[in-house]
Design an enzyme around this catalytic site. Structure first.
Site, PDB file in Angstrom:
ATOM      1  N   ILE A 237      -7.954  -1.294  -6.411  1.00 12.38           N
ATOM      2  CA  ILE A 237      -9.338  -1.030  -6.841  1.00 12.38           C
ATOM      3  C   ILE A 237      -9.417   0.254  -7.687  1.00 12.38           C
ATOM      4  O   ILE A 237     -10.432   0.963  -7.659  1.00 12.38           O
ATOM      5  CB  ILE A 237     -10.291  -0.955  -5.633  1.00 12.38           C
ATOM      6  CG1 ILE A 237      -9.762  -0.050  -4.502  1.00 12.38           C
ATOM      7  CG2 ILE A 237     -10.503  -2.338  -5.043  1.00 12.38           C
ATOM      8  CD1 ILE A 237      -9.847   1.422  -4.766  1.00 12.38           C
ATOM      9  N   HIS A 238      -8.377   0.429  -8.480  1.00 14.37           N
ATOM     10  CA  HIS A 238      -8.170   1.598  -9.355  1.00 14.37           C
ATOM     11  C   HIS A 238      -9.356   2.570  -9.540  1.00 14.37           C
ATOM     12  O   HIS A 238      -9.341   3.676  -9.031  1.00 14.37           O
ATOM     13  CB  HIS A 238      -7.755   1.111 -10.733  1.00 14.37           C
ATOM     14  CG  HIS A 238      -6.623   0.156 -10.717  1.00 14.37           C
ATOM     15  ND1 HIS A 238      -5.325   0.540 -10.505  1.00 14.37           N
ATOM     16  CD2 HIS A 238      -6.577  -1.195 -10.885  1.00 14.37           C
ATOM     17  CE1 HIS A 238      -4.518  -0.512 -10.559  1.00 14.37           C
ATOM     18  NE2 HIS A 238      -5.257  -1.582 -10.790  1.00 14.37           N
ATOM     19  N   ASP A 239     -10.346   2.141 -10.367  1.00  8.96           N
ATOM     20  CA  ASP A 239     -11.395   3.073 -10.813  1.00  8.96           C
ATOM     21  C   ASP A 239     -12.201   3.657  -9.659  1.00  8.96           C
ATOM     22  O   ASP A 239     -12.699   4.787  -9.748  1.00  8.96           O
ATOM     23  CB  ASP A 239     -12.368   2.355 -11.748  1.00  8.96           C
ATOM     24  CG  ASP A 239     -11.734   1.968 -13.067  1.00  8.96           C
ATOM     25  OD1 ASP A 239     -10.649   2.495 -13.383  1.00  8.96           O
ATOM     26  OD2 ASP A 239     -12.338   1.151 -13.787  1.00  8.96           O
TER      27      ASP A 239
END
Ligand SMILES: [Ca+2]
Length: 310
Positions: A237-239
């Site tokens: 869920i990087h960002d």
């Protein structure tokens, strides 16, 4: 005191999670969303940003940014995020319009009017932020900090060397890294440790709110790419890591490094080269996140999503 943030984004499934967390968190004052080309072309990322803000029921202005990188040919990540940028998940029709001011002008005016107070968070290719830094030479000294999701000290995801946001505009990334104001980088080194496992998403099920259901829809569509590419059961869920850090920095471990961006076309194009021994004295001295308490991060996320009412 609330952290005043301009969020520069390219929604984007993981951008959508970051925006949803941001808009449910009273530690953050979201001063505006500036939108860039990135995961999909600008026409789509802009519509997604407007649709998300409308869906979340928040009064946040959305600003139209750049359609292309500074120099390189445009690329996108529709293989990860689907042709609509949201994994094929459809948001309800909305009537929101972008603010008539350009994203770069908004960034400059907002930061210069509030010196030392505004944090720029870049969670897409860094074209808008780089242009703002070039257009207003005083911006770097007026901005409180620049925080990004981007890069990888280890292996990339778009190429073996490069992570998508940096690869999509390496020249813009270099401007941002060389601005002296980039303070914290959330690259693949940490974001690949923040996986949305079934256990971590379980609290969202049966929550009975439309934002939780939307997130679960995103995760279902996002999962295929991670299974096919990495053989993982769960997507990253990087960002969202950047916003979770803004709320609770104790979720993350960081290491101070010197980092520079390779803009030479070739196998290392867009690579962020990290120097933990601080030898390269010209490179940006920044905090690189490398570990996260992912269970606690997702507990925070679920608690904040529970705040939305249908
Ligand atoms: Ca993004």
């Amino acid at each position: 005191m609330k952290k005043k943030i301009i969020l520069d984004c390219d929604p984007g499934i993981d951008d959508a999670l970051a925006i949803a967390l941001c808009c449910a968190s009273d530690e953050i004052e979201l001063r505006g969303l500036t939108v860039t080309h990135g995961n999909v072309p600008l026409s789509q990322t802009l519509d997604n940003a407007l649709g998300l803000i409308s869906f979340l029921g928040r009064d946040v202005e959305v600003y139209r940014g750049t359609t292309r990188p500074l120099i390189r040919k445009p690329i996108d990540a529709s293989n990860v995020h689907g042709n609509n940028g949201l994994g094929g998940v459809r948001l309800p029709l909305h009537s929101r319009k972008p603010n008539s001011k350009r994203a770069v002008d908004f960034i400059i005016e907002e930061v210069m009017a509030n010196p030392g107070e505004i944090s720029l968070f870049g969670i897409g290719p860094l074209t808008n932020i780089a242009l703002a830094l070039r257009m207003e030479p005083m911006l770097a000294s007026a901005v409180a900090e620049i925080v990004i999701m981007g890069g990888a000290i280890g292996e990339g995801n778009t190429t073996p060397a490069a992570e998508f946001n940096l690869y999509a505009d390496p020249h813009a990334a270099r401007v941002v890294f060389e601005s002296g104001r980039l303070t914290t980088m959330f690259g693949l080194d940490v974001t690949h440790r923040a996986l949305a496992t079934a256990e971590r998403l379980a609290p969202l099920k049966g929550m009975g709110n439309k934002v939780a259901d939307l997130v679960l829809g995103f995760m279902e569509s996002y999962q295929g790419f991670y299974a096919d590419t990495y053989g993982w059961d769960s997507p990253a869920i990087h960002d969202m890591c950047t916003i979770a850090w803004a709320i609770d920095p104790s979720l993350f471990q960081t290491k101070r490094m010197r980092v520079e961006v390779d803009t030479n076309e070739g196998p290392n194009f867009g690579r962020s080269v990290g120097d933990s021994l601080l030898r390269s004295t010209d490179a940006a001295l920044i905090d690189v996140a490398f570990d996260v308490d992912a269970d606690r991060l997702f507990a925070l996320f679920a608690a904040r999503i529970a705040r939305y009412r249908n």
